[in-house]
Design a protein around this motif. Structure first.
Motif, PDB file in Angstrom:
ATOM      1  N   ASP A  54       0.794  -1.075  -0.412  1.00 47.76           N
ATOM      2  CA  ASP A  54      -0.795  -0.027  -0.422  1.00 47.76           C
ATOM      3  C   ASP A  54       0.682   1.390  -0.360  1.00 47.76           C
ATOM      4  O   ASP A  54       1.102   1.568   0.976  1.00 47.76           O
ATOM      5  CB  ASP A  54      -0.986  -0.371   1.655  1.00 47.76           C
ATOM      6  N   VAL A  55       1.200   1.422  -1.210  1.00 45.24           N
ATOM      7  CA  VAL A  55       1.974   2.611  -1.271  1.00 45.24           C
ATOM      8  C   VAL A  55       2.402   3.967  -0.310  1.00 45.24           C
ATOM      9  O   VAL A  55       2.646   4.876   0.197  1.00 45.24           O
ATOM     10  CB  VAL A  55       2.480   3.101  -3.134  1.00 45.24           C
ATOM     11  N   SER A  56       0.751   4.244   0.031  1.00 48.22           N
ATOM     12  CA  SER A  56       0.270   5.823   0.237  1.00 48.22           C
ATOM     13  C   SER A  56       0.094   5.156   1.701  1.00 48.22           C
ATOM     14  O   SER A  56       0.785   6.262   2.137  1.00 48.22           O
ATOM     15  CB  SER A  56      -1.183   6.538  -0.023  1.00 48.22           C
ATOM     16  N   LYS A  57       0.209   4.437   2.438  1.00 47.57           N
ATOM     17  CA  LYS A  57       0.473   4.019   4.021  1.00 47.57           C
ATOM     18  C   LYS A  57       1.749   3.996   4.223  1.00 47.57           C
ATOM     19  O   LYS A  57       2.370   4.325   4.847  1.00 47.57           O
ATOM     20  CB  LYS A  57      -0.265   2.044   3.814  1.00 47.57           C
ATOM     21  N   VAL A  58       2.481   2.720   3.019  1.00 48.32           N
ATOM     22  CA  VAL A  58       4.453   2.944   3.267  1.00 48.32           C
ATOM     23  C   VAL A  58       4.567   4.847   2.875  1.00 48.32           C
ATOM     24  O   VAL A  58       5.574   5.290   3.600  1.00 48.32           O
ATOM     25  CB  VAL A  58       5.210   2.923   2.212  1.00 48.32           C
ATOM     26  N   LEU A  59       4.283   5.574   1.765  1.00 54.19           N
ATOM     27  CA  LEU A  59       4.645   6.722   2.315  1.00 54.19           C
ATOM     28  C   LEU A  59       3.651   7.689   3.248  1.00 54.19           C
ATOM     29  O   LEU A  59       5.077   8.458   4.351  1.00 54.19           O
ATOM     30  CB  LEU A  59       3.982   8.131   0.933  1.00 54.19           C
ATOM     31  N   GLY A  60       2.464   7.687   3.941  1.00 54.55           N
ATOM     32  CA  GLY A  60       1.839   8.038   4.700  1.00 54.55           C
ATOM     33  C   GLY A  60       3.318   7.544   6.751  1.00 54.55           C
ATOM     34  O   GLY A  60       3.253   8.870   7.614  1.00 54.55           O
ATOM     35  N   LEU A  61       4.024   6.739   6.945  1.00 52.09           N
ATOM     36  CA  LEU A  61       4.233   6.222   7.842  1.00 52.09           C
ATOM     37  C   LEU A  61       5.598   6.954   7.894  1.00 52.09           C
ATOM     38  O   LEU A  61       5.982   7.000   8.809  1.00 52.09           O
ATOM     39  CB  LEU A  61       4.113   4.943   7.898  1.00 52.09           C
ATOM     40  N   LEU A  62       5.963   6.723   6.566  1.00 54.70           N
ATOM     41  CA  LEU A  62       7.733   7.358   6.544  1.00 54.70           C
ATOM     42  C   LEU A  62       8.366   8.612   6.829  1.00 54.70           C
ATOM     43  O   LEU A  62       8.277   9.221   6.848  1.00 54.70           O
ATOM     44  CB  LEU A  62       8.117   6.793   4.530  1.00 54.70           C
ATOM     45  N   ASP A  63       6.756   9.719   5.985  1.00 56.51           N
ATOM     46  CA  ASP A  63       6.497  10.768   6.759  1.00 56.51           C
ATOM     47  C   ASP A  63       6.327  11.238   8.195  1.00 56.51           C
ATOM     48  O   ASP A  63       7.175  12.275   8.317  1.00 56.51           O
ATOM     49  CB  ASP A  63       5.304  11.367   5.705  1.00 56.51           C
ATOM     50  N   GLN A  64       5.643  10.438   8.731  1.00 53.75           N
ATOM     51  CA  GLN A  64       5.359  10.383  10.319  1.00 53.75           C
ATOM     52  C   GLN A  64       6.979  10.045  10.389  1.00 53.75           C
ATOM     53  O   GLN A  64       7.384  11.006  12.535  1.00 53.75           O
ATOM     54  CB  GLN A  64       4.450   9.176  10.716  1.00 53.75           C
ATOM     55  N   VAL A  65       7.613   9.428  10.732  1.00 59.60           N
ATOM     56  CA  VAL A  65       9.024   8.709  11.221  1.00 59.60           C
ATOM     57  C   VAL A  65       9.758  10.223  10.806  1.00 59.60           C
ATOM     58  O   VAL A  65      10.984  10.951  11.718  1.00 59.60           O
ATOM     59  CB  VAL A  65       9.455   7.719  10.456  1.00 59.60           C
ATOM     60  N   LEU A  66       9.851  10.988   9.500  1.00 57.53           N
ATOM     61  CA  LEU A  66      11.031  11.703   9.341  1.00 57.53           C
ATOM     62  C   LEU A  66      10.306  12.998  10.010  1.00 57.53           C
ATOM     63  O   LEU A  66      11.349  13.563  10.620  1.00 57.53           O
ATOM     64  CB  LEU A  66      10.363  12.441   7.956  1.00 57.53           C
ATOM     65  N   ALA A  67       8.488  13.497   9.930  1.00 58.50           N
ATOM     66  CA  ALA A  67       8.386  14.775  11.226  1.00 58.50           C
ATOM     67  C   ALA A  67       8.921  13.995  12.392  1.00 58.50           C
ATOM     68  O   ALA A  67       9.222  15.042  13.448  1.00 58.50           O
ATOM     69  CB  ALA A  67       7.127  14.581  10.999  1.00 58.50           C
ATOM     70  N   GLU A  68       8.613  12.925  12.940  1.00 54.60           N
ATOM     71  CA  GLU A  68       9.469  13.078  14.321  1.00 54.60           C
ATOM     72  C   GLU A  68      10.797  12.583  14.763  1.00 54.60           C
ATOM     73  O   GLU A  68      11.403  13.208  15.346  1.00 54.60           O
ATOM     74  CB  GLU A  68       8.557  11.669  14.826  1.00 54.60           C
ATOM     75  N   ARG A  69      12.055  12.719  14.087  1.00 51.95           N
ATOM     76  CA  ARG A  69      13.221  13.003  13.527  1.00 51.95           C
ATOM     77  C   ARG A  69      13.493  14.019  13.274  1.00 51.95           C
ATOM     78  O   ARG A  69      14.114  14.553  14.198  1.00 51.95           O
ATOM     79  CB  ARG A  69      13.257  11.556  12.697  1.00 51.95           C
ATOM     80  N   LYS A  70      12.149  14.374  12.793  1.00 55.55           N
ATOM     81  CA  LYS A  70      12.999  15.939  13.031  1.00 55.55           C
ATOM     82  C   LYS A  70      12.427  16.929  13.881  1.00 55.55           C
ATOM     83  O   LYS A  70      13.910  17.855  14.327  1.00 55.55           O
ATOM     84  CB  LYS A  70      12.257  16.831  11.717  1.00 55.55           C
ATOM     85  N   ALA A  71      11.374  16.137  14.654  1.00 58.30           N
ATOM     86  CA  ALA A  71      11.059  17.479  16.139  1.00 58.30           C
ATOM     87  C   ALA A  71      11.629  16.257  17.417  1.00 58.30           C
ATOM     88  O   ALA A  71      12.094  17.606  18.060  1.00 58.30           O
ATOM     89  CB  ALA A  71       9.344  17.048  16.149  1.00 58.30           C
ATOM     90  N   SER A  72      12.140  15.792  16.899  1.00 59.52           N
ATOM     91  CA  SER A  72      12.484  15.068  18.552  1.00 59.52           C
ATOM     92  C   SER A  72      13.919  14.175  18.117  1.00 59.52           C
ATOM     93  O   SER A  72      14.332  13.695  19.092  1.00 59.52           O
ATOM     94  CB  SER A  72      12.152  14.764  19.652  1.00 59.52           C
ATOM     95  N   GLY A  73      14.198  13.889  17.104  1.00 55.33           N
ATOM     96  CA  GLY A  73      15.328  12.569  16.802  1.00 55.33           C
ATOM     97  C   GLY A  73      16.939  13.264  17.724  1.00 55.33           C
ATOM     98  O   GLY A  73      17.262  14.587  16.991  1.00 55.33           O
ATOM     99  N   ASP A  74      17.918  12.301  17.933  1.00 54.29           N
ATOM    100  CA  ASP A  74      18.507  12.392  18.318  1.00 54.29           C
ATOM    101  C   ASP A  74      19.748  12.640  17.294  1.00 54.29           C
ATOM    102  O   ASP A  74      20.066  11.404  16.597  1.00 54.29           O
ATOM    103  CB  ASP A  74      19.391  11.590  19.688  1.00 54.29           C
ATOM    104  N   PRO A  75      20.383  13.381  16.913  1.00 53.75           N
ATOM    105  CA  PRO A  75      21.773  13.605  15.572  1.00 53.75           C
ATOM    106  C   PRO A  75      22.197  12.284  15.971  1.00 53.75           C
ATOM    107  O   PRO A  75      23.081  12.079  15.142  1.00 53.75           O
ATOM    108  CB  PRO A  75      21.927  15.032  15.451  1.00 53.75           C
ATOM    109  N   GLU A  76      22.760  12.432  16.925  1.00 54.65           N
ATOM    110  CA  GLU A  76      23.980  10.931  17.156  1.00 54.65           C
ATOM    111  C   GLU A  76      23.440   9.254  17.226  1.00 54.65           C
ATOM    112  O   GLU A  76      24.074   8.360  16.720  1.00 54.65           O
ATOM    113  CB  GLU A  76      24.420  10.851  18.605  1.00 54.65           C
ATOM    114  N   ALA A  77      22.358   9.184  17.111  1.00 56.68           N
ATOM    115  CA  ALA A  77      21.140   7.837  16.627  1.00 56.68           C
ATOM    116  C   ALA A  77      21.261   7.809  15.523  1.00 56.68           C
ATOM    117  O   ALA A  77      20.445   7.104  15.444  1.00 56.68           O
ATOM    118  CB  ALA A  77      20.607   7.938  18.094  1.00 56.68           C
ATOM    119  N   SER A  78      19.794   9.168  14.773  1.00 54.10           N
ATOM    120  CA  SER A  78      19.478   9.392  13.426  1.00 54.10           C
ATOM    121  C   SER A  78      20.129   9.667  12.939  1.00 54.10           C
ATOM    122  O   SER A  78      20.051  10.806  12.719  1.00 54.10           O
ATOM    123  CB  SER A  78      17.998   9.899  14.552  1.00 54.10           C
TER     124      SER A  78
END
Length: 115
Positions: free
Chosen positions: A6-30
């Motif tokens: 389900d391409v839209s699901k994959v893209l949506g999940l990836l968008d979500q992860v990218l937003a989370e990493r932008k907001a609170s990801g650790d540059p040393e770990a991500s």
């Protein structure tokens, strides 16, 4: 994920992860958090690098008939483009909406409408 792609699901999940990493990801770990931390120029550098690698893989695929590397490089390019969108506060929903808007237009009409 299920076996059905389900391409839209994959893209949506990836968008979500990218937003989370932008907001609170650790540059040393991500890797994504690291790219966001380094800023837009670094992200654009990666997009350009992946675009070049995709072009080279396409040329190789034309000669060999094997698109495996092309698919991998295109995935890298798409991923880094998504990081770029995320960095600038957008996501693939906006891109998909734009593609949907263009769907019933001829390519020539669409291109002329942007002038």
């Amino acid at each position: 994920m299920t076996s059905t792609l389900d391409v839209s699901k994959v893209l949506g999940l990836l968008d979500q992860v990218l937003a989370e990493r932008k907001a609170s990801g650790d540059p040393e770990a991500s890797y994504v958090a690291q790219l966001h931390h380094k800023g837009l120029n670094k992200i654009l550098e990666k997009v350009g690098e992946e675009a070049t690698e995709t072009i080279l893989a396409a040329k190789d695929a034309e000669r060999s008939g094997n698109t495996d590397l092309l698919v991998c490089e295109t995935a890298d390019l798409l991923f880094h483009a998504m990081v770029m969108l995320s960095h600038l506060g957008s996501n693939t929903d906006a891109v998909m909406a734009e593609l949907a808007r263009r769907f019933d237009l001829s390519g020539l009409e669409e291109k002329a409408s942007r002038k």
